[in-house]
Design a protein around this motif. Sequence first.
Motif, mmCIF file in Angstrom:
data_model
loop_
_atom_site.group_PDB
_atom_site.id
_atom_site.type_symbol
_atom_site.label_atom_id
_atom_site.label_comp_id
_atom_site.label_asym_id
_atom_site.label_seq_id
_atom_site.Cartn_x
_atom_site.Cartn_y
_atom_site.Cartn_z
ATOM 1 N N ASP A 155 0.809 -1.208 0.000
ATOM 2 C CA ASP A 155 0.000 0.000 0.000
ATOM 3 C C ASP A 155 0.850 1.270 0.000
ATOM 4 O O ASP A 155 0.324 2.358 0.141
ATOM 5 C CB ASP A 155 -0.921 0.027 1.215
ATOM 6 C CG ASP A 155 -1.975 -1.056 1.140
ATOM 7 O OD1 ASP A 155 -2.298 -1.495 0.020
ATOM 8 O OD2 ASP A 155 -2.471 -1.463 2.196
ATOM 9 N N SER A 156 2.147 1.128 -0.143
ATOM 10 C CA SER A 156 3.030 2.286 -0.106
ATOM 11 C C SER A 156 2.926 3.078 -1.400
ATOM 12 O O SER A 156 2.806 2.518 -2.485
ATOM 13 C CB SER A 156 4.479 1.838 0.097
ATOM 14 O OG SER A 156 5.331 2.953 0.042
ATOM 15 N N LEU A 157 3.000 4.391 -1.271
ATOM 16 C CA LEU A 157 2.958 5.263 -2.445
ATOM 17 C C LEU A 157 4.360 5.637 -2.914
ATOM 18 O O LEU A 157 4.507 6.386 -3.871
ATOM 19 C CB LEU A 157 2.169 6.538 -2.111
ATOM 20 C CG LEU A 157 0.694 6.331 -1.787
ATOM 21 C CD1 LEU A 157 0.061 7.639 -1.358
ATOM 22 C CD2 LEU A 157 -0.039 5.748 -2.970
ATOM 23 N N GLU B 147 10.432 -2.469 -10.729
ATOM 24 C CA GLU B 147 10.091 -2.494 -12.139
ATOM 25 C C GLU B 147 8.772 -1.768 -12.388
ATOM 26 O O GLU B 147 7.893 -1.751 -11.540
ATOM 27 C CB GLU B 147 10.019 -3.927 -12.664
ATOM 28 C CG GLU B 147 9.039 -4.822 -11.968
ATOM 29 C CD GLU B 147 9.120 -6.234 -12.496
ATOM 30 O OE1 GLU B 147 8.127 -6.661 -13.118
ATOM 31 O OE2 GLU B 147 10.144 -6.886 -12.291
ATOM 32 N N THR B 148 8.681 -1.190 -13.557
ATOM 33 C CA THR B 148 7.501 -0.425 -13.927
ATOM 34 C C THR B 148 6.389 -1.370 -14.333
ATOM 35 O O THR B 148 6.597 -2.291 -15.104
ATOM 36 C CB THR B 148 7.830 0.517 -15.096
ATOM 37 O OG1 THR B 148 8.913 1.347 -14.712
ATOM 38 C CG2 THR B 148 6.644 1.368 -15.459
ATOM 39 N N GLU B 149 5.210 -1.119 -13.810
ATOM 40 C CA GLU B 149 4.037 -1.920 -14.132
ATOM 41 C C GLU B 149 3.021 -0.987 -14.789
ATOM 42 O O GLU B 149 2.775 0.109 -14.303
ATOM 43 C CB GLU B 149 3.468 -2.493 -12.830
ATOM 44 C CG GLU B 149 2.284 -3.380 -13.003
ATOM 45 C CD GLU B 149 1.802 -3.941 -11.672
ATOM 46 O OE1 GLU B 149 0.752 -4.589 -11.686
ATOM 47 O OE2 GLU B 149 2.452 -3.719 -10.635
ATOM 48 N N TYR B 150 2.453 -1.435 -15.894
ATOM 49 C CA TYR B 150 1.455 -0.623 -16.587
ATOM 50 C C TYR B 150 0.058 -1.121 -16.245
ATOM 51 O O TYR B 150 -0.166 -2.312 -16.082
ATOM 52 C CB TYR B 150 1.678 -0.659 -18.100
ATOM 53 C CG TYR B 150 2.818 0.217 -18.535
ATOM 54 C CD1 TYR B 150 2.595 1.533 -18.888
ATOM 55 C CD2 TYR B 150 4.123 -0.262 -18.570
ATOM 56 C CE1 TYR B 150 3.633 2.358 -19.270
ATOM 57 C CE2 TYR B 150 5.172 0.548 -18.949
ATOM 58 C CZ TYR B 150 4.927 1.858 -19.312
ATOM 59 O OH TYR B 150 5.965 2.667 -19.685
ATOM 60 N N PHE B 151 -0.877 -0.199 -16.119
ATOM 61 C CA PHE B 151 -2.256 -0.503 -15.777
ATOM 62 C C PHE B 151 -3.163 -0.082 -16.925
ATOM 63 O O PHE B 151 -4.147 0.617 -16.719
ATOM 64 C CB PHE B 151 -2.653 0.218 -14.488
ATOM 65 C CG PHE B 151 -1.930 -0.300 -13.286
ATOM 66 C CD1 PHE B 151 -2.497 -1.290 -12.504
ATOM 67 C CD2 PHE B 151 -0.681 0.185 -12.945
ATOM 68 C CE1 PHE B 151 -1.827 -1.787 -11.403
ATOM 69 C CE2 PHE B 151 -0.006 -0.303 -11.851
ATOM 70 C CZ PHE B 151 -0.585 -1.292 -11.075
ATOM 71 N N ASP B 152 -2.800 -0.478 -18.127
ATOM 72 C CA ASP B 152 -3.534 -0.091 -19.331
ATOM 73 C C ASP B 152 -3.602 1.431 -19.416
ATOM 74 O O ASP B 152 -4.648 2.010 -19.711
ATOM 75 C CB ASP B 152 -4.926 -0.725 -19.337
ATOM 76 C CG ASP B 152 -5.542 -0.725 -20.727
ATOM 77 O OD1 ASP B 152 -4.776 -0.614 -21.704
ATOM 78 O OD2 ASP B 152 -6.774 -0.808 -20.834
ATOM 79 N N ALA C 204 -2.230 2.135 -5.093
ATOM 80 C CA ALA C 204 -0.876 2.458 -4.628
ATOM 81 C C ALA C 204 0.168 2.008 -5.646
ATOM 82 O O ALA C 204 1.127 2.734 -5.927
ATOM 83 C CB ALA C 204 -0.615 1.825 -3.267
ATOM 84 N N ALA C 205 -0.021 0.828 -6.228
ATOM 85 C CA ALA C 205 0.926 0.341 -7.241
ATOM 86 C C ALA C 205 0.888 1.232 -8.480
ATOM 87 O O ALA C 205 1.924 1.469 -9.111
ATOM 88 C CB ALA C 205 0.595 -1.098 -7.603
#
Length: 142
Positions: free
Chosen positions: A59-61, A68-73, A109-110
């Motif tokens: 839950d950390s901001l 690593e970078t994660e994409y959320f569309d 948060a992610a």
Amino acid sequence: MIYLILSLIILAIATAIMGWLRNRHLHRQLQRGEISELPSIKQVEDMECCGRHEVCERDSLMAAVSRETEYFDDEELDRYRGTPSDGYTEEQVEEFRDILLTMRETEVAAWVRSLQLRAVELPDELKPEILLVVGERRGIGR
């Protein structure tokens, strides 16, 4: 005091022996073909926090938590790289808000960490909404 120390030593030895016997049994089952692979720990996506940290890392901001970078569309948001947080138009803020509203609260948060790693600043107008969602997730408002 000596009984306590002896009890702890005996407990440690017993635990080590039981672990060794379990591993030996599993390896024999693997060799005989009774199991296809050794059991492993499986992570559940929506698990509760481990409790080892004051604030759950999930839950950390802070971007430092991720590597690593994660994409959320949301690849289209990369065009805002370098835009200051107070430099967005209302239409651009709505674009961020639309993505935020399509997410599960466990992903927020992610997503913020992902934007930080991609050097995309959040619009100032959205920050209170994001803090509210993450705060509720952490249980701060309870």
